[in-house]
Design a protein around this motif. Structure first.
Motif, PDB file in Angstrom:
ATOM      1  N   GLU A  53       0.790  -1.232   0.000  1.00 32.40           N
ATOM      2  CA  GLU A  53       0.000   0.000   0.000  1.00 32.40           C
ATOM      3  C   GLU A  53       0.824   1.285   0.000  1.00 32.40           C
ATOM      4  OE1 GLU A  53      -2.654  -0.645   3.359  1.00 32.40           O
ATOM      5  OE2 GLU A  53      -4.226  -1.247   1.970  1.00 32.40           O
ATOM      6  N   GLY A  54       2.138   1.220   0.224  1.00 32.51           N
ATOM      7  CA  GLY A  54       2.893   2.459   0.327  1.00 32.51           C
ATOM      8  C   GLY A  54       4.331   2.323  -0.134  1.00 32.51           C
ATOM      9  N   TYR A  55       4.984   3.485  -0.280  1.00 29.28           N
ATOM     10  CA  TYR A  55       6.373   3.516  -0.742  1.00 29.28           C
ATOM     11  C   TYR A  55       7.308   2.792   0.233  1.00 29.28           C
ATOM     12  CZ  TYR A  55       4.260   7.269  -3.502  1.00 29.28           C
ATOM     13  OH  TYR A  55       3.439   7.998  -4.326  1.00 29.28           O
ATOM     14  N   THR A  56       7.150   3.044   1.536  1.00 26.06           N
ATOM     15  CA  THR A  56       8.032   2.390   2.510  1.00 26.06           C
ATOM     16  C   THR A  56       7.772   0.888   2.566  1.00 26.06           C
ATOM     17  OG1 THR A  56       6.476   2.896   4.314  1.00 26.06           O
ATOM     18  CG2 THR A  56       8.277   4.461   3.922  1.00 26.06           C
ATOM     19  N   ASP A  57       6.556   0.471   2.269  1.00 25.20           N
ATOM     20  CA  ASP A  57       6.264  -0.962   2.238  1.00 25.20           C
ATOM     21  C   ASP A  57       7.007  -1.643   1.083  1.00 25.20           C
ATOM     22  OD1 ASP A  57       4.569  -0.783   4.415  1.00 25.20           O
ATOM     23  OD2 ASP A  57       2.793  -0.436   3.189  1.00 25.20           O
ATOM     24  N   VAL A  58       7.054  -0.975  -0.067  1.00 28.00           N
ATOM     25  CA  VAL A  58       7.812  -1.520  -1.192  1.00 28.00           C
ATOM     26  C   VAL A  58       9.279  -1.647  -0.815  1.00 28.00           C
ATOM     27  CG1 VAL A  58       8.611  -1.088  -3.548  1.00 28.00           C
ATOM     28  CG2 VAL A  58       6.224  -0.670  -2.959  1.00 28.00           C
ATOM     29  N   MET A  59       9.827  -0.598  -0.208  1.00 31.09           N
ATOM     30  CA  MET A  59      11.231  -0.623   0.199  1.00 31.09           C
ATOM     31  C   MET A  59      11.486  -1.770   1.176  1.00 31.09           C
ATOM     32  SD  MET A  59      11.994   3.473   0.722  1.00 31.09           S
ATOM     33  CE  MET A  59      13.745   3.247   1.096  1.00 31.09           C
ATOM     34  N   ALA A  60      10.608  -1.916   2.172  1.00 26.14           N
ATOM     35  CA  ALA A  60      10.784  -2.959   3.187  1.00 26.14           C
ATOM     36  C   ALA A  60      10.741  -4.345   2.556  1.00 26.14           C
ATOM     37  CB  ALA A  60       9.703  -2.825   4.258  1.00 26.14           C
ATOM     38  N   MET A  61       9.806  -4.552   1.640  1.00 26.56           N
ATOM     39  CA  MET A  61       9.683  -5.846   0.979  1.00 26.56           C
ATOM     40  C   MET A  61      10.955  -6.187   0.200  1.00 26.56           C
ATOM     41  SD  MET A  61       6.879  -7.775   1.169  1.00 26.56           S
ATOM     42  CE  MET A  61       5.183  -7.729   1.715  1.00 26.56           C
ATOM     43  N   HIS A  62      11.419  -5.264  -0.609  1.00 27.74           N
ATOM     44  CA  HIS A  62      12.608  -5.520  -1.428  1.00 27.74           C
ATOM     45  C   HIS A  62      13.823  -5.785  -0.550  1.00 27.74           C
ATOM     46  CE1 HIS A  62      11.486  -4.439  -5.719  1.00 27.74           C
ATOM     47  NE2 HIS A  62      10.374  -4.172  -5.054  1.00 27.74           N
ATOM     48  N   LEU A  63      14.014  -4.987   0.478  1.00 33.57           N
ATOM     49  CA  LEU A  63      15.182  -5.147   1.331  1.00 33.57           C
ATOM     50  C   LEU A  63      15.112  -6.422   2.167  1.00 33.57           C
ATOM     51  CD1 LEU A  63      15.620  -1.437   2.476  1.00 33.57           C
ATOM     52  CD2 LEU A  63      16.928  -2.668   0.739  1.00 33.57           C
ATOM     53  N   ALA A  64      13.879  -6.919   2.396  1.00 32.57           N
ATOM     54  CA  ALA A  64      13.708  -8.146   3.181  1.00 32.57           C
ATOM     55  C   ALA A  64      13.802  -9.401   2.323  1.00 32.57           C
ATOM     56  CB  ALA A  64      12.365  -8.117   3.907  1.00 32.57           C
ATOM     57  N   GLY A  65      13.966  -9.231   1.013  1.00 40.19           N
ATOM     58  CA  GLY A  65      14.092 -10.400   0.155  1.00 40.19           C
ATOM     59  C   GLY A  65      12.845 -10.750  -0.624  1.00 40.19           C
ATOM     60  N   VAL A  66      11.934  -9.775  -0.798  1.00 44.35           N
ATOM     61  CA  VAL A  66      10.739  -9.978  -1.628  1.00 44.35           C
ATOM     62  C   VAL A  66      10.804  -8.937  -2.753  1.00 44.35           C
ATOM     63  CG1 VAL A  66       8.223 -10.163  -1.671  1.00 44.35           C
ATOM     64  CG2 VAL A  66       9.459 -10.700   0.426  1.00 44.35           C
ATOM     65  N   PRO A  67      11.605  -9.202  -3.783  1.00 47.87           N
ATOM     66  CA  PRO A  67      11.852  -8.189  -4.822  1.00 47.87           C
ATOM     67  C   PRO A  67      10.755  -8.072  -5.862  1.00 47.87           C
ATOM     68  CG  PRO A  67      13.054 -10.188  -5.341  1.00 47.87           C
ATOM     69  CD  PRO A  67      12.369 -10.440  -4.019  1.00 47.87           C
ATOM     70  N   THR A  68       9.581  -8.656  -5.585  1.00 47.27           N
ATOM     71  CA  THR A  68       8.460  -8.586  -6.525  1.00 47.27           C
ATOM     72  C   THR A  68       7.382  -7.612  -6.059  1.00 47.27           C
ATOM     73  OG1 THR A  68       7.420 -10.478  -5.419  1.00 47.27           O
ATOM     74  CG2 THR A  68       8.823 -10.954  -7.314  1.00 47.27           C
ATOM     75  N   ALA A  69       7.690  -6.793  -5.048  1.00 49.86           N
ATOM     76  CA  ALA A  69       6.689  -5.896  -4.463  1.00 49.86           C
ATOM     77  C   ALA A  69       6.574  -4.597  -5.242  1.00 49.86           C
ATOM     78  CB  ALA A  69       7.037  -5.599  -3.008  1.00 49.86           C
ATOM     79  N   VAL A  70       5.329  -4.148  -5.420  1.00 54.85           N
ATOM     80  CA  VAL A  70       5.027  -2.871  -6.068  1.00 54.85           C
ATOM     81  C   VAL A  70       3.851  -2.232  -5.344  1.00 54.85           C
ATOM     82  CG1 VAL A  70       5.861  -3.590  -8.346  1.00 54.85           C
ATOM     83  CG2 VAL A  70       3.470  -3.988  -7.729  1.00 54.85           C
ATOM     84  N   ALA A  71       3.606  -0.947  -5.616  1.00 50.56           N
ATOM     85  CA  ALA A  71       2.477  -0.246  -4.991  1.00 50.56           C
ATOM     86  C   ALA A  71       1.874   0.727  -5.985  1.00 50.56           C
ATOM     87  CB  ALA A  71       2.937   0.502  -3.742  1.00 50.56           C
ATOM     88  N   SER A  72       0.560   0.899  -5.894  1.00 48.56           N
ATOM     89  CA  SER A  72      -0.089   1.935  -6.691  1.00 48.56           C
ATOM     90  C   SER A  72       0.237   3.285  -6.081  1.00 48.56           C
ATOM     91  CB  SER A  72      -1.600   1.710  -6.742  1.00 48.56           C
ATOM     92  OG  SER A  72      -2.144   1.657  -5.435  1.00 48.56           O
ATOM     93  N   CYS A  73       0.114   4.343  -6.882  1.00 49.03           N
ATOM     94  CA  CYS A  73       0.553   5.671  -6.462  1.00 49.03           C
ATOM     95  C   CYS A  73      -0.625   6.634  -6.409  1.00 49.03           C
ATOM     96  CB  CYS A  73       1.618   6.205  -7.413  1.00 49.03           C
ATOM     97  SG  CYS A  73       3.026   5.098  -7.649  1.00 49.03           S
TER      98      CYS A  73
END
Length: 628
Positions: free
Chosen positions: A268-288
């Protein structure tokens, strides 16, 4: 103004721009034989790939809509560019410096074109990133650090800071050779009361990029308490280059992993995308700045789906009521998606960023791994509003959920979820639920309230003129035999029979007769013969129950002489086993509605009850072996 691009440079751009690589930035391609590749067409909506690419020829063609051409034509069509802009875009990609006839070596762009607006955003993103290191941006850096994002993470996602002052970015870009109308057209600058001013002030920024990696807008987060604009997030308004319904934050970094893993995680948010990618889930995206919708899904479908594999789309929502509503809304749209759709809800209503802070990277990866099918989540979320431990609650739940499940368009899925609905609700007749769902989906019969089986009725209410039960109904044989021994052999049945609760009987007539026996003093009353039966008859409030009494009082018993006590014990044990079996199924139904992770304490307690009930049931079966 520069002249025409030299023909030799255009040929060089074609030569060095592999069409499979350029198309691969937009569409997931797979081998189709004969040296061709295929995927879902980006120019029209389709479920079966008809879009073909021939790398050896440098061409593409869609057999569905007829679009085709070379690599330059593809970029023109997919990004809505002119021929010159498409060549310039590909030249930048390949590191080629173009020469314009009548001009000279230059990469000068025509004023106001899409390429110029993209360049302005690129320059703005670089400026904002530099400002993040300024003293004024200390609070923005602290905001990121408090959420577990270091300087490297900020660089990876292009985080920046919009400084204070009215027009610092505007002056900077004007100094770089951009014109004021270009900056206004691109939504970087707007008209103020006393002249042009920057769109963003004193906010933490994330660049919003197209799938190609070009910056087309910004998302800005409020970080100062004295910010006059109360909205937590501001996003670039739609412009010539930014369509929020078609852009997903993080997709430029996630696209290759999405195509490789056949998985997209929607947060749902920009920081959530960052957290997902850095945690090893590089398939995360969010609507803007808008809800995830069909246009977003169409962008993902071209990366996810081919002939053999339907990818996974995993939504992450908060576990609160708002998150549940979002899930139900997503279900409404899910019917349009070919991909398998799931939902992942973090414990305690945390979002992925908060989860990473509280429990680490492994917890974030586990969140995705423990995903639940979205349809299942939507059904269970609504079932929580009903008391599924009562028949009335189960009936009401089915009345609401049968039409809901009937919305599922895939027939196999629909039947499967109809069966699971019966399971989750705790309804014994799965076939009846499947039949009702099919009728509702097909419009062949009006949606009627599911009617409880008389043998599944709740037993704490007065019966009103119950019908005579079928003496050959195998489900009722244990109840019938127990009532017969209570009437015919009360001296053996005694307190053991009198301890049976109303819930041991399921037929309304048998319930009423059991109550009448107890009201007359029970099997242990000491009464016998005609006196005993007369006393019971006086407690029967309906003629139909009196008729059942006289019927059972004369019906033969399958008992041998001198074996009465053992027989009575066996038939009562058999009835108790049936009752305990229902309790076992009830506990199993409740367990199915719990998560062994989120509801660990309650789950363990119920599991202990289940083990004890199963042991008791086993003992009763052994005691009643050979009877009925």
């Amino acid at each position: 103004m520069a002249g025409r691009i030299r023909e030799s440079d255009i040929a060089l751009v074609r030569e060095r721009s592999r069409i499979d690589e350029v198309v691969g930035d937009q569409v997931s391609l797979k081998r189709a034989g004969g040296g061709a590749l295929k995927g879902l067409c980006p120019f029209h909506d389709e479920k079966t790939p008809s879009f073909n690419v021939r790398p050896s020829h440098g061409t593409f063609h869609c057999f569905g809509c007829g679009e085709g051409g070379d690599v330059i034509a593809f970029v023109m069509k997919v990004e809505h560019l002119s021929f010159v802009e498409a060549v310039e875009r590909l030249a930048d990609r390949a590191g080629i410096q173009l020469v314009y006839e009548g001009g000279g070596a230059t990469i000068q762009r025509d004023r106001g074109t899409r390429s110029r607006l993209i360049e302005a955003h690129k320059a703005a993103a670089e400026y904002y990133a530099e400002q993040l290191a300024s003293p004024e941006a200390q609070q923005a850096r602290e905001f990121l650090a408090e959420r577990g994002f270091d300087e490297a993470a900020a660089r990876q996602f292009g985080c920046g800071f919009a400084p204070g002052g009215w027009d610092k970015l505007t002056k900077h870009l004007l100094g770089r050779g951009f014109e004021l109308q270009e900056l206004i057209k691109s939504q970087l600058t707007k008209e103020g009361r006393q002249g042009p001013i920057d769109r963003f002030h004193r906010r933490l920024l994330w660049p919003i990029k197209e799938i190609s990696g070009d910056v087309v807008g910004f998302g800005a987060r409020r970080i100062f308490d004295d910010d006059p604009i109360q909205a937590k997030y501001l996003n670039t308004s739609e412009s010539v280059i930014y369509k929020k319904s078609q852009v997903l934050f993080g997709l430029d970094q996630a696209k290759r992993e999405i195509a490789k893993r056949k998985q997209a995680v929607i947060v749902e948010g920009y920081t959530d995308v960052m957290a997902m990618h850095l945690a090893g889930v590089p398939t995360a995206v969010a609507s803007c700045g808008t809800a995830f919708g069909t246009d977003h899904m169409n962008v993902l479908r071209r990366l996810l789906i081919d002939d053999d594999v339907n990818g996974e789309v995993i939504f992450t929502f908060d576990g609160d009521e708002a998150g549940q509503k979002a899930a139900l809304k997503a279900f409404e749209g899910e019917q349009q998606f070919s991909a398998q759709t799931y939902i992942a809800v973090a414990p305690d209503g945390m979002d992925p960023c908060e989860l990473r802070q509280a429990k680490g990277d492994v917890a974030v990866r586990d969140l995705v791994a423990r995903r639940t099918p979205l349809i299942e989540f939507a059904i269970k979320a609504q079932l929580r509003a009903y008391d599924l431990d009562s028949v009335d609650g189960r009936v009401e739940a089915l009345k609401k959920m049968v039409p809901f499940v009937a919305q599922i368009k895939d027939r196999a899925k629909r039947d499967g979820y109809a069966t699971r609905l019966a399971w989750w609700v705790g309804w014994d007749d799965e076939a009846m639920v499947v039949r009702r769902v099919r009728q509702t989906a097909g419009g062949k019969a009006p949606v009627a309230a599911p009617r409880a089986d008389p043998n599944q009725m709740a037993l704490g209410v007065e019966v009103d003129g119950p019908q005579r039960p079928n003496p050959r109904d195998p489900r009722l044989v244990p109840e019938r035999e127990v009532l017969k021994v209570a009437l015919r052999l009360p001296e053996y049945a005694g307190p053991l029979y009198d301890s049976l609760p109303d819930e041991a009987f399921t037929d309304p007539a048998y319930v009423a007769l059991h109550r009448a026996i107890r009201a007359a003093g029970g099997a242990a009353s000491g009464l016998a013969g005609t006196t005993y039966l007369d006393a019971i008859s006086q407690e029967c409030s309906h003629a139909s129950v009196k008729s059942v009494l006289t019927e059972l009082a004369v019906e033969p018993l399958a008992v041998k002489q001198n074996d009465e006590f053992r027989y009575v014990s066996m038939v009562i044990a058999r009835l108790q086993e049936v009752q305990v079996g229902k309790q076992v199924e009830d506990v199993k139904s409740r367990l199915r509605r719990l998560s062994p992770i989120k509801d660990a304490d309650e789950y363990r307690a119920l599991w202990g009850d289940l083990v004890a009930l199963e042991e008791y049931r086993k003992a009763l079966l052994q005691q009643s072996a050979g009877v009925l």
